[in-house]
Design a protein around this motif. Structure first.
Motif, PDB file in Angstrom:
ATOM      1  N   ILE A  63       0.816  -1.216   0.000  1.00 39.10           N
ATOM      2  CA  ILE A  63       0.000   0.000   0.000  1.00 39.10           C
ATOM      3  C   ILE A  63       0.853   1.271   0.000  1.00 39.10           C
ATOM      4  O   ILE A  63       0.336   2.377  -0.154  1.00 39.10           O
ATOM      5  CB  ILE A  63      -0.958   0.026   1.207  1.00 39.10           C
ATOM      6  CG1 ILE A  63      -0.185   0.129   2.517  1.00 39.10           C
ATOM      7  CG2 ILE A  63      -1.873  -1.186   1.195  1.00 39.10           C
ATOM      8  CD1 ILE A  63      -1.069   0.344   3.735  1.00 39.10           C
ATOM      9  N   GLY A  64       2.166   1.122   0.231  1.00 36.96           N
ATOM     10  CA  GLY A  64       3.051   2.274   0.241  1.00 36.96           C
ATOM     11  C   GLY A  64       2.865   3.175   1.441  1.00 36.96           C
ATOM     12  O   GLY A  64       2.986   4.406   1.322  1.00 36.96           O
ATOM     13  N   ALA A  65       2.563   2.601   2.607  1.00 38.03           N
ATOM     14  CA  ALA A  65       2.361   3.404   3.824  1.00 38.03           C
ATOM     15  C   ALA A  65       2.845   2.612   5.034  1.00 38.03           C
ATOM     16  O   ALA A  65       2.822   1.385   5.044  1.00 38.03           O
ATOM     17  CB  ALA A  65       0.889   3.776   3.994  1.00 38.03           C
ATOM     18  N   THR A  66       3.266   3.362   6.059  1.00 37.17           N
ATOM     19  CA  THR A  66       3.688   2.734   7.317  1.00 37.17           C
ATOM     20  C   THR A  66       2.462   2.338   8.124  1.00 37.17           C
ATOM     21  O   THR A  66       1.503   3.107   8.242  1.00 37.17           O
ATOM     22  CB  THR A  66       4.557   3.702   8.128  1.00 37.17           C
ATOM     23  OG1 THR A  66       5.706   4.051   7.349  1.00 37.17           O
ATOM     24  CG2 THR A  66       5.003   3.068   9.440  1.00 37.17           C
ATOM     25  N   LEU A  67       2.508   1.124   8.709  1.00 33.81           N
ATOM     26  CA  LEU A  67       1.369   0.611   9.462  1.00 33.81           C
ATOM     27  C   LEU A  67       1.579   0.676  10.969  1.00 33.81           C
ATOM     28  O   LEU A  67       0.616   0.870  11.720  1.00 33.81           O
ATOM     29  CB  LEU A  67       1.073  -0.838   9.052  1.00 33.81           C
ATOM     30  CG  LEU A  67       0.651  -1.035   7.591  1.00 33.81           C
ATOM     31  CD1 LEU A  67       0.505  -2.523   7.287  1.00 33.81           C
ATOM     32  CD2 LEU A  67      -0.651  -0.302   7.308  1.00 33.81           C
ATOM     33  N   LEU A  68       2.825   0.480  11.437  1.00 33.83           N
ATOM     34  CA  LEU A  68       3.105   0.450  12.869  1.00 33.83           C
ATOM     35  C   LEU A  68       4.149   1.494  13.216  1.00 33.83           C
ATOM     36  O   LEU A  68       5.062   1.755  12.424  1.00 33.83           O
ATOM     37  CB  LEU A  68       3.601  -0.935  13.302  1.00 33.83           C
ATOM     38  CG  LEU A  68       2.671  -2.131  13.072  1.00 33.83           C
ATOM     39  CD1 LEU A  68       3.336  -3.409  13.556  1.00 33.83           C
ATOM     40  CD2 LEU A  68       1.333  -1.927  13.763  1.00 33.83           C
ATOM     41  N   GLU A  69       4.001   2.079  14.396  1.00 30.81           N
ATOM     42  CA  GLU A  69       5.017   2.995  14.894  1.00 30.81           C
ATOM     43  C   GLU A  69       5.276   2.693  16.363  1.00 30.81           C
ATOM     44  O   GLU A  69       4.411   2.164  17.072  1.00 30.81           O
ATOM     45  CB  GLU A  69       4.574   4.445  14.716  1.00 30.81           C
ATOM     46  CG  GLU A  69       3.265   4.798  15.400  1.00 30.81           C
ATOM     47  CD  GLU A  69       2.791   6.198  15.050  1.00 30.81           C
ATOM     48  OE1 GLU A  69       3.336   6.785  14.101  1.00 30.81           O
ATOM     49  OE2 GLU A  69       1.868   6.696  15.718  1.00 30.81           O
ATOM     50  N   ARG A  70       6.481   2.991  16.801  1.00 31.02           N
ATOM     51  CA  ARG A  70       6.864   2.692  18.175  1.00 31.02           C
ATOM     52  C   ARG A  70       6.024   3.490  19.169  1.00 31.02           C
ATOM     53  O   ARG A  70       5.723   4.658  18.955  1.00 31.02           O
ATOM     54  CB  ARG A  70       8.347   3.013  18.386  1.00 31.02           C
ATOM     55  CG  ARG A  70       9.297   2.023  17.699  1.00 31.02           C
ATOM     56  CD  ARG A  70       9.261   0.695  18.402  1.00 31.02           C
ATOM     57  NE  ARG A  70      10.074  -0.304  17.721  1.00 31.02           N
ATOM     58  CZ  ARG A  70      10.107  -1.579  18.051  1.00 31.02           C
ATOM     59  NH1 ARG A  70       9.341  -2.009  19.061  1.00 31.02           N
ATOM     60  NH2 ARG A  70      10.865  -2.426  17.388  1.00 31.02           N
ATOM     61  N   ASN A  71       5.681   2.808  20.275  1.00 26.00           N
ATOM     62  CA  ASN A  71       4.937   3.466  21.353  1.00 26.00           C
ATOM     63  C   ASN A  71       5.460   2.896  22.668  1.00 26.00           C
ATOM     64  O   ASN A  71       4.958   1.903  23.177  1.00 26.00           O
ATOM     65  CB  ASN A  71       3.435   3.200  21.204  1.00 26.00           C
ATOM     66  CG  ASN A  71       2.633   3.882  22.294  1.00 26.00           C
ATOM     67  OD1 ASN A  71       3.023   4.936  22.801  1.00 26.00           O
ATOM     68  ND2 ASN A  71       1.507   3.289  22.671  1.00 26.00           N
ATOM     69  N   GLY A  72       6.502   3.538  23.208  1.00 31.55           N
ATOM     70  CA  GLY A  72       7.157   2.987  24.394  1.00 31.55           C
ATOM     71  C   GLY A  72       7.837   1.680  24.039  1.00 31.55           C
ATOM     72  O   GLY A  72       8.617   1.599  23.092  1.00 31.55           O
ATOM     73  N   ARG A  73       7.520   0.642  24.786  1.00 33.32           N
ATOM     74  CA  ARG A  73       8.087  -0.676  24.507  1.00 33.32           C
ATOM     75  C   ARG A  73       7.277  -1.455  23.483  1.00 33.32           C
ATOM     76  O   ARG A  73       7.691  -2.537  23.053  1.00 33.32           O
ATOM     77  CB  ARG A  73       8.178  -1.494  25.804  1.00 33.32           C
ATOM     78  CG  ARG A  73       9.161  -0.918  26.822  1.00 33.32           C
ATOM     79  CD  ARG A  73       9.279  -1.842  28.014  1.00 33.32           C
ATOM     80  NE  ARG A  73      10.254  -1.353  28.975  1.00 33.32           N
ATOM     81  CZ  ARG A  73      10.568  -1.978  30.107  1.00 33.32           C
ATOM     82  NH1 ARG A  73       9.963  -3.122  30.419  1.00 33.32           N
ATOM     83  NH2 ARG A  73      11.462  -1.459  30.926  1.00 33.32           N
ATOM     84  N   GLY A  74       6.111  -0.932  23.122  1.00 31.75           N
ATOM     85  CA  GLY A  74       5.258  -1.628  22.178  1.00 31.75           C
ATOM     86  C   GLY A  74       5.118  -0.876  20.873  1.00 31.75           C
ATOM     87  O   GLY A  74       5.974  -0.062  20.508  1.00 31.75           O
ATOM     88  N   VAL A  75       4.048  -1.156  20.159  1.00 26.67           N
ATOM     89  CA  VAL A  75       3.766  -0.492  18.890  1.00 26.67           C
ATOM     90  C   VAL A  75       2.308  -0.051  18.887  1.00 26.67           C
ATOM     91  O   VAL A  75       1.495  -0.544  19.678  1.00 26.67           O
ATOM     92  CB  VAL A  75       4.027  -1.421  17.690  1.00 26.67           C
ATOM     93  CG1 VAL A  75       5.495  -1.783  17.587  1.00 26.67           C
ATOM     94  CG2 VAL A  75       3.168  -2.678  17.774  1.00 26.67           C
TER      95      VAL A  75
END
Length: 309
Positions: free
Chosen positions: A44-56
């Motif tokens: 799809i040409g897009a980022t799906l996950l981003e870091r959030n502390g120790r998780g995503v």
């Protein structure tokens, strides 16, 4: 075209909140989920996950796509159910959950009946507590669940699920054979004041029901032993460690030194099958419910014969 397995992986992460939990639900490795998400990102040409502390956490694009994925997966399930209904054949995979007593007392006979009559049906059984089963049926992780609740403490069934009653399971007081009330034809719960009790673990349906029921009878429970399996509870009663209230489905084995005494009024739990309403057209669902009803009728007849013996 978007790949269905990749959408399923994204939807699972959205529902369960992490890659690891999604992997557990899909019964694959976290690495496999991450690989599917990476391929979907390139697709799809897009980022799906981003870091959030120790998780995503999901990006805005992922949240949007996950919402669509949920609807797409529901449509796919409906299409599969419609196609199976059109063919009229009991085929495919059927994932069934059951609470522990039913997994032991009902499911072996029901699975045998299904395999004998429908050899092309691929069956999976998962032992689960009722609340977890309801969540997993609603999410599509289980196709069918055998759950229980108590007449005086009913359990809410989520919208979008259908159910069929299998039978009512009466519970009796289980007392040491030399207990002062063991020889009575029936007793009232209030007569068991100042007794020690044997129960399941806190947080289980049976533990919470026992505490609720005793307090409703103005008895403050003194729980001396906690064991989740009914055979263990029976053995503890035989060892004079306390009294218990155990449904008849959980009493295939009665050790020496215990007596089952009916209570007045009769504590009763309802046992029923639950499935997604959208999947009701699947012949496999109908066949499984019919098998469970037949086995339940046989089991109830056996219980009545034992009670009258």
């Amino acid at each position: 075209m978007l790949d269905l397995n990749r959408l399923k992986a994204l939807h699972a992460v959205s529902v369960y909140g992490s890659v690891g939990a999604a992997a557990d639900a899909l019964m694959v490795t976290p690495s496999a989920v991450s690989q599917q998400l990476a391929k979907l990102e390139r697709e799809i040409g897009a980022t799906l996950l981003e870091r959030n502390g120790r998780g995503v956490r999901l990006t805005d694009a992922a949240g949007l796509l996950a919402d669509h994925a949920g609807r797409i997966l529901a449509l796919v399930e409906t299409a599969e159910a419609d196609f199976e209904a059109l063919r009229g054949e009991v085929v495919g995979r059927l994932s069934i959950g059951a609470f522990p007593t039913a997994a032991r007392g009902l499911m072996p006979q029901a699975l045998l009946r299904l395999r004998e009559h429908h050899p092309d049906l691929r069956l999976q059984l998962h032992e689960r507590e009722p609340e977890r089963q309801l969540r997993e049926v609603a999410r599509g992780e289980l196709d069918l669940a055998v759950i229980q609740d108590w007449v005086n403490r009913p359990m809410a069934v989520p919208e979008g699920l259908s159910r069929a009653t299998l039978f009512d399971d009466i519970a009796d007081a289980i007392l040491p054979a030399d207990h002062r009330l063991a020889g009575r034809p029936e007793i009232e719960l209030s007569e068991l004041c100042d007794e020690r009790w044997i129960s399941g673990s806190p947080g289980t349906v049976c533990h919470d029901w026992l505490v609720y029921t005793l307090r409703a009878a103005e008895l403050e429970p003194e729980i001396s032993c906690m064991a989740d399996e009914y055979p263990t509870q029976l053995t503890l009663v035989a060892a004079r460690q306390g009294c218990a209230i155990i449904p008849r489905l959980g009493r295939d084995f009665m050790p020496e030194g215990v007596r089952a005494v009916p209570l007045r009024p009769r504590p009763t739990r309802r046992i029923y099958a639950v499935w997604r309403s959208d999947a009701a057209r699947r012949p496999a669902i109908r066949a499984a419910v019919e098998a469970l009803k037949a086995v339940s009728a046989e089991r109830l007849q056996l219980q009545e014969l034992r009670a009258s013996a």
